[in-house]
Design a protein around this motif. Structure first.
Motif: not given
Length: 806
Positions: A546-547, A581-593
């Motif tokens: 998160d920023v 080798k990671g998998t992006i789950d979702k973007y939540m505004g300025d947050c990455v999971m």
């Protein structure tokens, strides 16, 4: 196993909305339902009677042309009433009012004429008024009903008492009085006292059209001053049956019945059946209850006998034991009608019957044949358009209002009135509810094609039953709303099922490319077994990024500029995660999971996640340099982007989450929640990356320090948390080793409650930890130590600090 699914949930919401709308029953919906009942009557109107019990004495255009404009002098009206009774009329009812004194009374003539001498005036004044003459005639006739009208305001009549109510109320136990269901009138327009006091009955004339202007239902009563007063048709039938009153019956649902004359049974000689001079007819449920009586034929059947014949035979009081060889039973049927809950009767309308009309001028001139009048109920009204008594009924666009009263009397006396029972609303909603639930079950189960067969069966069954009840039982049940409801549900479910299948096909083609690197997508395509659809437990590492201070940064940009900034931030972060080798789950505004070890196995998932985290922090410096340069070129303020990260490892459920219509490859579990909480603590401790204990244990060679033993928000037990300071190279740096030893000593003194020693170590840590920017960490512990010196922790304190923020 039966599953509800999105399509069924949508259908259930639709069904609930339809039921709720039906319970609300707004005016437009009621009008549509009434139009359906109109269609029934238009398709099969009531059959015209060959010999109606009602005759209409019509103040038609020819009568007005010959006699003069209305109102006529009341001595002429009295003459017309006298002529009717001379012709043997049963009851006379007036569908007109006499609220003002006759303008041809002597006193009114004297007032309106100019130039009369005193002798002429005196002679005119001494004449008996037309109102008195009219009153005397209707008093002698004994069977005359005069009309009254409703007023929207109260009108006082100081010269007379309130009218006597001839309606008796009968309520079932624990039910309100029937009058509580009946519309209340503000006032009544009554006749002049000479007419009112002489009449044997008083009936209200008001016909209340529905909102669309069509007269379908006629109130049996109106409530005025806590009394029920009958309408013209009811009052005329009361006089015709010789009763002193009528009975309104009610229950907890409303009024359901009005009884005008009770059923009576007698014994008569069987000679009545053998007398060929007495009119006898086969039994027909729609017979004229004023003209005929029911006689048992002794063999289980019934005949109709003209009541005029009863004067020729001996009638005995009925008893259970009687001489069955010489006597049979005779029944004078009751006259009753069903009503809706507010006391409105529903006539079964026929088309206009011209044979019922007799011109008023012919009655005055005495040229009417006796058989057209004798024994009938005569209503005096008008078909003249100028007198403004033209109505619309289901079967006729234009019909004199007087015929509405006549058709109501016909419907009741021949037992052909319509009824809408109090359970009708529940029955109509049951059609939608039961059939709707079955449709909801069937469409996803057996498909739209076979469900259509069931739908058509419901249409035929419900629609056919509705028509049968009207045609045979004169009961009005609306099947259209239920059919329309399930049709919309069926169409909606079929459409959703189709779009779901199309979406699922598209999703199968491109779903994985949305959250996997191209290489991983190719691996999954090559071996689909690598992906477990529906969710599987795996040991994983979760990352949240998160920023810091993003709100302040966002205030420097408009919506378009902020979108560009976010894209510039997320692009390098995403590339780093996928590279490791990671998998992006979702973007939540300025947050990455993001997460590791799914869908492909990654034995070093914790290590890969931590390396990605370190690179993401390192990527901020060049990104901020580029953004600062852009800000200078655009002449705006620049704030550095700083990220905080949280990583946690453990068991979680990963797979396609959602429904068959919409799925996301995502991860769930306590491990995920803890990772999100750890990211939030990075700001609290002033470090970039916070690790959970499992992640830290998986990377023993990395540069980590213990931060605290905390109970993160949403948890009930303590959790040991660490900071990731760097990779293996930093871990071997003497400066880092010295700093880590100092941190461990600080935490040991803090947990031993050696506050002075801990403060000294904190000061030392500020010096040795300066290259690692641990000032926030030192400030945090010094603040806690100071608080505990004032308010020491309990004796059993285990060193756990309860976090109050996420």
């Amino acid at each position: 196993m039966f599953k509800v699914g999105k399509v069924r949930w949508v259908a259930l919401v639709l069904l609930a909305a339809f039921i709720g709308f039906r319970v609300w029953n707004p005016g437009p919906l009621d009008t549509v339902r009434l139009k359906i009942f109109d269609f029934y009557q238009q398709t099969k109107p009531r059959t015209l009677l060959p010999d109606s019990p009602v005759v209409i004495i019509d103040l038609d255009e020819e009568s007005l042309k010959e006699v003069g404009q209305w109102p006529w002098p009341r001595n002429l009206v009295a003459q017309m009433v006298a002529n009717l009774f001379n012709l043997g009329v049963g009851v006379v009812g007036f569908d007109v009012l006499f609220p003002e004194p006759d303008r041809m009374n002597g006193e009114n003539v004297v007032t309106s004429m100019v130039g009369l001498d005193d002798a002429t005036k005196a002679k005119l004044i001494s004449l008996t008024s037309n109102d008195v003459i009219f009153g005397d005639i209707i008093k002698q006739a004994k069977r005359v009903v005069v009309g009254q009208a409703l007023l929207p305001f109260e009108r006082k009549y100081e010269d007379r008492k309130p009218l006597r109510s001839r309606v008796f109320e009968r309520a079932m136990k624990n039910s309100p009085k029937p009058q509580e269901w009946v519309p209340k009138a503000a006032g009544l327009l009554r006749n002049v006292i000479q007419v009112e006091n002489s009449a044997a009955g008083h009936g209200l004339l008001s016909l209340q059209p529905e909102p669309d202007g069509i007269v379908r239902r006629v109130p049996a009563f109106f409530r005025y001053e806590n009394r029920l007063y009958p309408t013209l048709a009811i009052e005329m039938m009361r006089l015709a049956t010789g009763r002193s009153g009528v009975v309104a019956k009610g229950n907890q649902s409303g009024i359901f019945d009005v009884t005008i004359g009770p059923r009576k049974r007698f014994l008569v000689s069987k000679s009545l059946l053998t007398d060929n001079s007495i009119e006898k007819l086969p039994f027909d449920p729609a017979f004229n209850r004023l003209t005929y009586a029911i006689v048992s034929d002794g063999a289980g059947g019934d005949l109709l006998v003209n009541r005029a014949a009863l004067g020729k035979v001996k009638i005995q009081r009925y008893k259970k034991e009687f001489d069955q060889e010489n006597f049979t039973t005779l029944e004078l049927p009751d006259v009753k009608a069903a009503t809706d809950r507010v006391g409105r009767m529903w006539p079964y309308f026929s088309v206009r019957d011209e044979k019922k009309y007799i011109s008023a001028k012919d009655v005055l001139s005495g040229v009417v044949e006796r058989e057209k009048i004798a024994g009938k109920l005569a209503i005096i009204g008008t078909s003249a358009s100028g007198l403004l008594d033209i109505k619309t009924v289901p079967t006729e666009r234009f019909i004199p209002g007087v015929e509405v009263h006549a058709q109501l009397i016909e419907s009741v006396l021949t037992n052909q009135f319509l009824s809408r029972p109090n359970f009708a609303d529940a029955a109509e909603m049951a059609i939608a509810l039961v059939a709707g639930i079955i449709i909801i079950v069937l469409v996803p189960w057996i498909g739209a094609k076979w469900t259509l067969v069931f739908f058509l069966a419901v249409v035929a069954g419900a629609g056919g039953t509705s028509w049968y009840l009207f045609d045979q039982e004169r009961v009005l049940i609306d099947a259209a709303y239920g059919i329309f409801s399930i049709f919309i549900i069926y169409v909606t479910m079929t459409y959703l099922a189709y779009t779901s299948e199309a979406a699922q096909r598209r999703q199968t083609r491109d779903a994985f490319s949305k959250y996997l690197s191209p290489a991983m997508v190719e691996a999954v395509v090559a071996d689909p077994k690598l992906l477990t659809l529906g969710g599987a437990k795996r040991d994983m590492t979760l990352l949240f990024c998160d920023v810091r201070g993003f709100t302040s940064i966002s205030e420097l940009f408009d919506a378009e500029g902020l979108t560009v900034l976010i894209n510039k931030l997320l692009t390098p972060l995403t590339d780093i995660i996928i590279e490791h080798k990671g998998t992006i789950d979702k973007y939540m505004g300025d947050c990455v999971m993001a997460f590791w070890n799914a869908p492909l196995d990654d034995e070093k998932h914790a290590e890969d996640g931590c390396r990605a985290a370190l690179e993401m922090v390192a990527a901020m410096a060049p990104l901020n340099q580029r953004l600062e340069q852009e800000a200078k070129e655009e002449g705006r303020k620049h704030l550095d982007l700083k990220v905080g990260l949280g990583l946690n490892s453990g068991e979680a459920v990963v797979g396609n989450m959602g429904t068959a219509q919409r799925m996301d490859y995502s991860v769930l579990g306590d491990t995920v929640n803890t990772a999100a909480r750890l990211e939030g603590q990075s700001k609290t401790y002033g470090v970039d990356i916070v690790l959970g204990p499992n992640t830290c244990a998986e990377i023993p060679d990395f540069a980590t320090i213990e931060l605290d033993l905390i109970q993160v928000k949403g948890k009930t037990v303590g959790l040991q948390v660490f900071a990731l300071m760097g990779d293996e190279q930093l871990a071997g740096d003497p400066a880092f080793i010295k700093m880590k030893e100092t941190v461990d000593a600080l935490i040991a003194a803090y947990r031993a409650q050696e506050w002075d020693k801990a403060k000294d170590i904190a000061q030392e840590l500020r010096i040795v930890g300066a290259p690692f920017k641990l000032d926030v960490f030192c400030d945090l512990y010094e603040a806690r130590i100071h608080a505990y010196e004032i308010d020491p922790p309990p004796e059993d304190w285990d060193g756990v600090f309860i976090a109050t923020t996420k």
